[in-house]
Design a protein around this motif. Sequence first.
Motif, PDB file in Angstrom:
ATOM      1  N   ARG A   1       9.709  33.761   6.134  1.00 43.43           N
ATOM      2  CA  ARG A   1      10.816  34.210   5.265  1.00 43.43           C
ATOM      3  C   ARG A   1      11.400  35.524   5.754  1.00 43.43           C
ATOM      4  N   TRP A   2      10.544  36.457   6.188  1.00 41.91           N
ATOM      5  CA  TRP A   2      11.042  37.729   6.712  1.00 41.91           C
ATOM      6  C   TRP A   2      11.948  37.512   7.917  1.00 41.91           C
ATOM      7  N   VAL A   3      11.513  36.658   8.834  1.00 41.29           N
ATOM      8  CA  VAL A   3      12.301  36.395  10.044  1.00 41.29           C
ATOM      9  C   VAL A   3      13.613  35.710   9.678  1.00 41.29           C
ATOM     10  N   LYS A   4      13.546  34.741   8.777  1.00 41.25           N
ATOM     11  CA  LYS A   4      14.753  34.027   8.360  1.00 41.25           C
ATOM     12  C   LYS A   4      15.753  34.995   7.728  1.00 41.25           C
ATOM     13  N   LYS A   5      15.281  35.866   6.842  1.00 41.91           N
ATOM     14  CA  LYS A   5      16.161  36.839   6.191  1.00 41.91           C
ATOM     15  C   LYS A   5      16.726  37.820   7.217  1.00 41.91           C
TER      16      LYS A   5
END
Length: 86
Positions: free
Chosen positions: A39-43
């Motif tokens: 999720r961090w990478v996607k955001k």
Amino acid sequence: MIYCEPELKEHIINLHIQDGRTYQSLSDEFGFSTDVIRRWVKKYRQNAKEDAERAKQIADMEELRLLQKEVEELRKENDFLKKAYE
């Protein structure tokens, strides 16, 4: 919600994008779940679409990772050829 120091989060994201580290290896090393890191990478990537400087930074990190991989492959080929001609 999982709290992480912003500097550590950015470091983990950079390890994934620039160094090609897997979510699992980052999870094992830093103790955050693979889903959280994903999720961090996607955001981070979504935010980069709105920030030209960050988008360029991501592109540069990915290019660096590919070039490092290519250098490693060329070194292996070079070593193989050296041994073949000894």
